[in-house]
Every structure is written in C-alpha cells, then in structure tokens.
Design a protein around this motif. Structure first.
Motif, PDB file in Angstrom:
ATOM      1  N   THR A 172      -1.343   0.101   7.235  1.00  0.00           N
ATOM      2  CA  THR A 172      -0.970   1.378   6.631  1.00  0.00           C
ATOM      3  C   THR A 172       0.286   1.210   5.791  1.00  0.00           C
TER       4      THR A 172
ATOM      5  N   LYS B 294      -1.460   5.472   3.744  1.00  0.00           N
ATOM      6  CA  LYS B 294      -2.792   5.040   3.339  1.00  0.00           C
ATOM      7  C   LYS B 294      -3.065   3.684   3.954  1.00  0.00           C
ATOM      8  N   LEU B 295      -4.332   3.352   4.063  1.00  0.00           N
ATOM      9  CA  LEU B 295      -4.740   2.064   4.602  1.00  0.00           C
ATOM     10  C   LEU B 295      -4.997   1.118   3.442  1.00  0.00           C
TER      11      LEU B 295
ATOM     12  N   TYR C  36       1.031   0.554  10.834  1.00  0.00           N
ATOM     13  CA  TYR C  36      -0.042   0.354  11.806  1.00  0.00           C
ATOM     14  C   TYR C  36      -0.939  -0.749  11.235  1.00  0.00           C
TER      15      TYR C  36
ATOM     16  N   TRP D 287      -6.169  -2.824   2.354  1.00  0.00           N
ATOM     17  CA  TRP D 287      -7.031  -3.833   2.927  1.00  0.00           C
ATOM     18  C   TRP D 287      -6.781  -5.196   2.306  1.00  0.00           C
TER      19      TRP D 287
END
Lengths: 116, 118
Positions: free
Chosen positions: A94, A103-104, A32, A106
């Motif tokens: 993700t 997990k996201l 995602y 960044w």
C-alpha cells in the motif's frame, strides 16, 4: 515515486529445497504488504499479509514472509518447495497516502519453477 | 463460501467493437475492484467501488471504458470501442471494505476474463 520491485523475473528451485521470492519496496511510513499467487489461467489468490506486529507472517500452503523495515523488504519463503508451488507470485504494497486513501501497488511478478 | 464470479472467461473481438464483462463479488463484500493485467505485468487498478459509489477511477480510460455497480452488488465493465492495446486479462476482485475499501483488507479475485482484440 512509490514503487515495488521484484528483482527476479524467474526463480528455479529443486523440489524439497527451500525457496525465496524477493520483494523490496519504496514507500514511506508504515505500508501494508501482501503476497498473492497466480496459477495458469486462474485469478490471483491471497497468500499472506503484514499489517503490524510480528515481522514473520505465516500464510497459506506453508508459505511465510518476513517484513524487514530497515531493508524495506518482504521476502516470501517456504522451507520445502513442491512442484505444485510452480506459479507466478506477486508482491503488493500500500502507498503512504493518508488513511483509507492508500492504494495498492503491485510488483511485476516472479515466476517460480519447482523442478522434480 | 462462493468466490468471485466473472463471465465470460474468454472473449475475442475485432478492434472498434464493443465488449462487456460481468462480475459478481463475494456476498456481503462492499468493495469491488476491476483490474487490467497485461501479459508480463502486475495488475493495474482501473476502478474501485465502495457499495455503488466510485472510490477511485483515476486510471480508467474514460473515453472508452465505463463501469457501473448497480445496487452495490454485481458490476459490469465495458469497453467501447476496443483497441488492440486493450488485449489483457480483466480481473475483478472484492473485499469486505467496511470503510472505503480498507487498505488492510484482503482482496479476493475472480478467475478473470481474457480479452483478445484483433
């Protein structure tokens, strides 16, 4: 290792011109993807996300992003930039962990400066 | 709809002192996150709660950082004792999170607390 890259630290564009903020990722499977914006001294604000379906996602403030699986990219675009778009933009993706253990991760952010 | 509230907005302390940050998430949001954002970097997840249980605290420096979310609503993040490298913005976020912080959920962020450790 799974990662997100925003290859440009800074993007400069003239008001009224189209803008692109780039994001590429290295995550297996079907991640995602998100874009957030951060204005000075403020928290992050959600712009748009890709979960599934149409590769072109439309979001807040006239922004859109195109998911390209073959190029593993999710570039943020806007047809006509405004001075008020000047801010820090973050791409987040993700990980490919199973189910709800994703997990996201960044990117480091891209500073967008729109010049009047 | 009220957003995520955080306080204080700014805090300056000496190293080795203690500090606490407070977060009130959006009403009804089950998942709460604390992030650390160092200048020039993206947010780093410190801890994630699902209601009042911890889902992920793998990047929380547990020797000095602690967090709790009593009653599954408000949360506090504490640093004791603070180090110079803890200078950062601490962001709280929440999401609806029906299932263990659903990865497709949008996270909604508060304004952050800027911590300066001298």
């Amino acid at each position: 290792a799974q990662s997100v890259a925003q290859p440009e630290d800074q993007v400069n564009v003239a008001e009224g011109n189209p803008l692109t903020v780039k994001c590429t990722y290295s995550v297996s499977g079907n991640p995602y993807l998100f874009w957030y914006v951060q204005y000075p001294n403020r928290g992050l604000q959600f712009l748009l996300k890709y979960i599934t379906g149409d590769n072109l996602v439309k979001g807040s403030y006239g922004f859109e992003a195109e998911f390209n699986k073959s190029q593993t990219s999710f570039h943020l675009k806007k047809p006509s930039a405004l001075v008020s778009d000047s801010a820090l933009y973050f791409c987040a993706v993700t990980t490919s962990n199973a189910g709800n253990n994703r997990k996201l991760i960044w990117g480091l952010g891209t500073s967008l400066a729109v010049n009047p | 709809e009220a957003g995520v509230a955080q306080s204080p907005r700014y805090k300056i302390i000496e190293k080795r002192q203690s500090v606490a940050f407070w977060c009130n998430p959006i009403s009804g949001h089950a998942t709460l996150y604390w992030y650390q954002q160092i200048l020039g970097q993206g947010p780093k997840l410190l801890i994630q709660f699902q209601n009042n249980g911890v889902v992920d605290d793998s990047q929380l420096p547990k020797d000095r950082f602690s967090a709790e979310r009593l009653k599954g609503v408000d949360s506090t993040l504490k640093i004791q004792p603070a180090k110079l490298e803890d200078s950062a913005v601490y962001l709280c976020a929440s999401s609806p999170g029906a299932l263990a912080g659903g990865p497709a959920d949008t996270q909604y962020f508060g304004p952050g607390t800027r911590l300066t450790v001298l």
